[in-house]
Design an enzyme around this catalytic site. Sequence first.
Site, PDB file in Angstrom:
ATOM      1  CG  HIS A 133      11.779  -4.047  14.386  1.00 41.85           C
ATOM      2  ND1 HIS A 133      11.626  -4.383  13.073  1.00 41.85           N
ATOM      3  CD2 HIS A 133      12.539  -5.034  14.926  1.00 41.85           C
ATOM      4  CE1 HIS A 133      12.241  -5.530  12.829  1.00 41.85           C
ATOM      5  NE2 HIS A 133      12.803  -5.949  13.935  1.00 41.85           N
ATOM      6  CG  ASP A 136      10.835  -1.085  12.005  1.00 45.19           C
ATOM      7  OD1 ASP A 136      12.001  -1.312  12.291  1.00 45.19           O
ATOM      8  OD2 ASP A 136       9.923  -1.941  11.998  1.00 45.19           O
TER       9      ASP A 136
END
Length: 469
Positions: A133, A136
């Site tokens: 993501h 992240d």
Amino acid sequence: MGCVFRLTNGPKCPGTVAPTQHPSLQPIRYRMSKAAFPDVSQIKFEGPKSDNPLAFQYYNAEEVIEGKTMKDHLRFSTVYWHTMCGSGADMFGSPTAVRPWDDGLSGMDQARARVPVFFEFCEKLGTPFYAFHDRDIAPHGASLKESNAWLDEIVKLLKQGQDSTGLKLLWGTAQLFVHPRFMHGAATSCNADVFAFAAAQVKKAMEVTHELGGEGYTFWGGREGYSTLWNTDMKRELDHLAKFLHMAVDYKKEIGFKGQFYIEPKPKEPTKHQYDSDAAACLNFLREYGLLEHFKLNLETNHATLAGHTMQHEMEVAGAAGALGSMDANTGDLLLGWDTDQFPTDLYMTTQCMLSMLKYGGLKTGGVNFDAKVRRESFEPIDLFYAHIGGMDAFARGLKIAAAIRADGKLDGFLKQRYSSWDSGIGAEIEAGKAGFKELEAYMLEKGEANANVSGRQEFLENLINRYI
Ligand code: XUL
Ligand code: CO
């Protein structure tokens, strides 16, 4: 996926920076990696007789099964979020896994430091792909502009890592569920500005996925659902979600991104009901809004369980619709009933998945992506290796068992026989559209009674499957 995404009180994840610890206030300190896993060398295939817990017993990357190497069938992928950001925190407890490479770092320092560790991990493990993501890999900034700049900086490091190790990006995605702005959803928020923010974030996430040569892009509607219908205009929210996805399709064409779009079904958690609740609901939504040709499904085992289905059921629903895209490989604990994201070790489950995968012609752009996290008690870095090795071996075994079942042909032969009344006579006429109600009535009036049924032989078949396992 639990607490790894908490925005506050969780300095261990780039997505979790509290405003007072804002990384822009910290001195920039770039660290080159010393080896993060000095005691682990390349994980090798040693065969079923090996008792080395840091070796594969079944996953033999170059072994050919049904004309393709295991590596190409399985297309294993490691996720950035659980592997690098997983802290072992849960809703009752603080992080247990304090990683040595995080070394008191936070914000962008931590984000930079994690990149080489991740590549070292993937290289030693031998998964050819990874997934992330946006938030992240780099933290939330104070503004979209700052978040984008930070993302760009980390993407450059990922590009270097990819170039030097050969690791490839299976898919990227945007994290549209941690930040408080997404409390009412992203594309389905009642707040039009939040829709706009989400669109801007997905635009950027698609661009960086494209830049990194991503083979796909996943949409998981973390908060696209509701907690109560009293405050929800469902029709309007669904229309907005479809508009959002059409915008993504248009932008994909505009930037020339050729990767596959996926929708990931999940029925609940964090919301009470999520619109992408299962494979069938996703397919219906995509069909209704003219999106079906642009998307395939990214199915996740634990999400299937939450929806009251088996993963095999979800694979069959997607496969039959020509929409089997990719797999988020994990498993739930049936006694807990939430999204525990455990590593998969159940050979029946992996065998079923591999049977469906082979039946529908393989994963093509997708892969077996370990959206799975080590238990809170398994807090040592080495546990990350044990977990992934076990998952990879379980799928390798599932693949070999599935191939053996197919080569033997007994299961397939049984199925052919079971449906043989459709191969000729009245069955063939119905399938060919040559008989309607009137013809069928005439047929039955003359015949008087249907042919006798034969046993479904469930127990016989379960015993048969046990012979291969
Ligand atoms: C959440 C989940 C996500 C998606 C990507 O349960 O599975 O990690 O895979 O957003
Ligand atoms: Co997932």
